[in-house]
Motif scaffolding. Structure first.
Motif, PDB file in Angstrom:
ATOM      1  N   ASN A  88      52.784   2.837 -20.902  1.00  0.00           N
ATOM      2  CA  ASN A  88      51.556   3.224 -21.017  1.00  0.00           C
ATOM      3  C   ASN A  88      51.612   4.245 -22.078  1.00  0.00           C
ATOM      4  N   GLY A  89      50.332   4.161 -22.797  1.00  0.00           N
ATOM      5  CA  GLY A  89      50.133   4.994 -23.882  1.00  0.00           C
ATOM      6  C   GLY A  89      48.831   5.889 -23.554  1.00  0.00           C
ATOM      7  N   PRO A  90      48.084   6.276 -24.728  1.00  0.00           N
ATOM      8  CA  PRO A  90      46.767   7.248 -24.297  1.00  0.00           C
ATOM      9  C   PRO A  90      45.978   6.382 -23.573  1.00  0.00           C
ATOM     10  N   ARG A  91      44.983   7.151 -22.947  1.00  0.00           N
ATOM     11  CA  ARG A  91      44.126   6.614 -22.047  1.00  0.00           C
ATOM     12  C   ARG A  91      42.981   6.048 -22.975  1.00  0.00           C
ATOM     13  N   GLU A  92      42.275   4.821 -22.509  1.00  0.00           N
ATOM     14  CA  GLU A  92      41.079   4.346 -22.963  1.00  0.00           C
ATOM     15  C   GLU A  92      39.968   4.433 -21.849  1.00  0.00           C
ATOM     16  N   VAL A  93      38.777   4.570 -22.493  1.00  0.00           N
ATOM     17  CA  VAL A  93      37.457   4.525 -21.569  1.00  0.00           C
ATOM     18  C   VAL A  93      36.713   3.182 -21.491  1.00  0.00           C
ATOM     19  N   LEU A  94      36.491   2.684 -20.498  1.00  0.00           N
ATOM     20  CA  LEU A  94      35.916   1.538 -20.317  1.00  0.00           C
ATOM     21  C   LEU A  94      34.497   1.746 -19.417  1.00  0.00           C
ATOM     22  N   TRP A 128      38.378  -1.943  -8.355  1.00  0.00           N
ATOM     23  CA  TRP A 128      38.312  -2.591  -9.572  1.00  0.00           C
ATOM     24  C   TRP A 128      38.939  -4.158  -9.613  1.00  0.00           C
ATOM     25  N   ARG A 129      37.945  -4.946  -9.947  1.00  0.00           N
ATOM     26  CA  ARG A 129      38.277  -6.233  -9.775  1.00  0.00           C
ATOM     27  C   ARG A 129      38.359  -6.903 -11.214  1.00  0.00           C
ATOM     28  N   ASN A 130      39.500  -7.650 -11.708  1.00  0.00           N
ATOM     29  CA  ASN A 130      39.684  -8.125 -12.745  1.00  0.00           C
ATOM     30  C   ASN A 130      38.751  -9.433 -13.276  1.00  0.00           C
ATOM     31  N   ILE A 174      32.057  -4.228 -16.248  1.00  0.00           N
ATOM     32  CA  ILE A 174      32.506  -3.443 -17.244  1.00  0.00           C
ATOM     33  C   ILE A 174      33.386  -4.061 -18.407  1.00  0.00           C
ATOM     34  N   ASN A 175      33.648  -3.666 -19.634  1.00  0.00           N
ATOM     35  CA  ASN A 175      34.565  -4.169 -20.482  1.00  0.00           C
ATOM     36  C   ASN A 175      36.130  -4.269 -20.118  1.00  0.00           C
ATOM     37  N   PRO A 176      36.686  -5.352 -20.255  1.00  0.00           N
ATOM     38  CA  PRO A 176      38.169  -5.296 -19.690  1.00  0.00           C
ATOM     39  C   PRO A 176      39.026  -4.272 -20.590  1.00  0.00           C
ATOM     40  N   PRO A 177      39.995  -3.919 -20.099  1.00  0.00           N
ATOM     41  CA  PRO A 177      40.873  -2.954 -20.816  1.00  0.00           C
ATOM     42  C   PRO A 177      41.595  -3.575 -21.869  1.00  0.00           C
ATOM     43  N   SER A 178      42.018  -3.245 -23.118  1.00  0.00           N
ATOM     44  CA  SER A 178      42.585  -3.773 -24.156  1.00  0.00           C
ATOM     45  C   SER A 178      44.047  -4.420 -23.866  1.00  0.00           C
ATOM     46  N   GLU A 183      41.363 -11.903 -22.929  1.00  0.00           N
ATOM     47  CA  GLU A 183      41.166 -12.853 -22.016  1.00  0.00           C
ATOM     48  C   GLU A 183      40.134 -12.901 -20.899  1.00  0.00           C
ATOM     49  N   SER A 184      39.809 -11.457 -20.506  1.00  0.00           N
ATOM     50  CA  SER A 184      38.867 -11.456 -19.465  1.00  0.00           C
ATOM     51  C   SER A 184      37.504 -11.198 -20.117  1.00  0.00           C
ATOM     52  N   VAL A 185      36.179 -11.961 -19.701  1.00  0.00           N
ATOM     53  CA  VAL A 185      34.986 -11.549 -20.208  1.00  0.00           C
ATOM     54  C   VAL A 185      34.597 -10.253 -19.958  1.00  0.00           C
TER      55      VAL A 185
END
Length: 221
Positions: A88-94, A128-130, A174-178, A183-185
């Protein structure tokens, strides 16, 4: 030549014990199967009952209400590949920017639809559902008229009009995580909220999985 033979009472005892053991095992198996059958029947009856709204279940959600604005953001740690796994690295906001968002009255029928149609559960910290799971988006017509829907704008902002006070559920794409690698829309998030406008506009600042996770840990499936 003589051979030792078990006494007749001993043989009878062994036969009786084997018979009782077999009978008891069969009875236990029968009881377990009967209980499972009854449980399945109960679940089927409950599903049939919840698949349709109860009379008056949504009456409160059709009352006059206020304008509800807000933002929806989900914070999650970035992940990068390292030898033997990921780190895990820095957090990202979706956010839900450009995606659909719903405001759903929180009722037994709504929760059944979310679980049965969308595989979404109401959890304290959110759900949260991928995007790998193929999900429909259309809400059943039997209760669609009480579900508000719009699209999120810049930075996950949204607006709903004429929302009465009560318990609601926000369902957003929501936008998928990096670390999904594109692969996820879209992913889907569900969160319970309370509207208490008392005739005044309401602003909801929905921050999930903040820096210290004060809103509870959201679990991703």
């Amino acid at each position: 030549m003589n051979f030792d033979r078990p006494a007749l009472p001993a043989i009878s005892t062994m036969i009786l014990a084997a018979f009782l053991s077999t009978s008891l095992s069969g009875c236990v198996t029968g009881v377990v199967m009967a209980a499972a059958s009854l449980d399945r029947a109960r679940q089927e009856r409950q599903a049939q009952r919840l698949s349709q709204p109860a009379p008056g279940e949504y009456a409160w959600a059709t009352a006059p209400g206020v304008q509800v604005t807000g933002v929806f953001r989900l914070s999650t740690p970035k992940a990068r590949p390292v030898p033997g796994g990921v780190q895990n690295g820095p957090r990202e906001v979706l956010t839900c920017e450009g995606h659909r968002v719903r405001l759903i009255p929180d009722t037994p029928h709504s929760r059944f639809v979310l679980a049965d149609n969308f595989e979404l559960q109401v959890a304290p910290g959110g759900f949260w559902r991928n995007g790998f799971v193929a999900l429909e988006w259309e809400w059943p017509s039997v209760s669609a008229s009480v579900v508000r829907e719009t699209r999120c704008t810049t930075d996950g902002a949204f607006t709903f009009d004429n929302v009465p006070d009560g318990e609601w559920l926000i369902m957003a794409e929501i936008n998928p995580p990096s670390y999904d690698g594109g692969e996820s829309v879209t992913d889907t998030v569900l969160r319970a909220v309370t509207i208490q406008g008392r005739s005044r506009p309401v602003h909801l600042d929905i921050q999930i999985g903040g820096k210290d996770d004060v809103n509870g840990v959201i679990q991703r499936f």
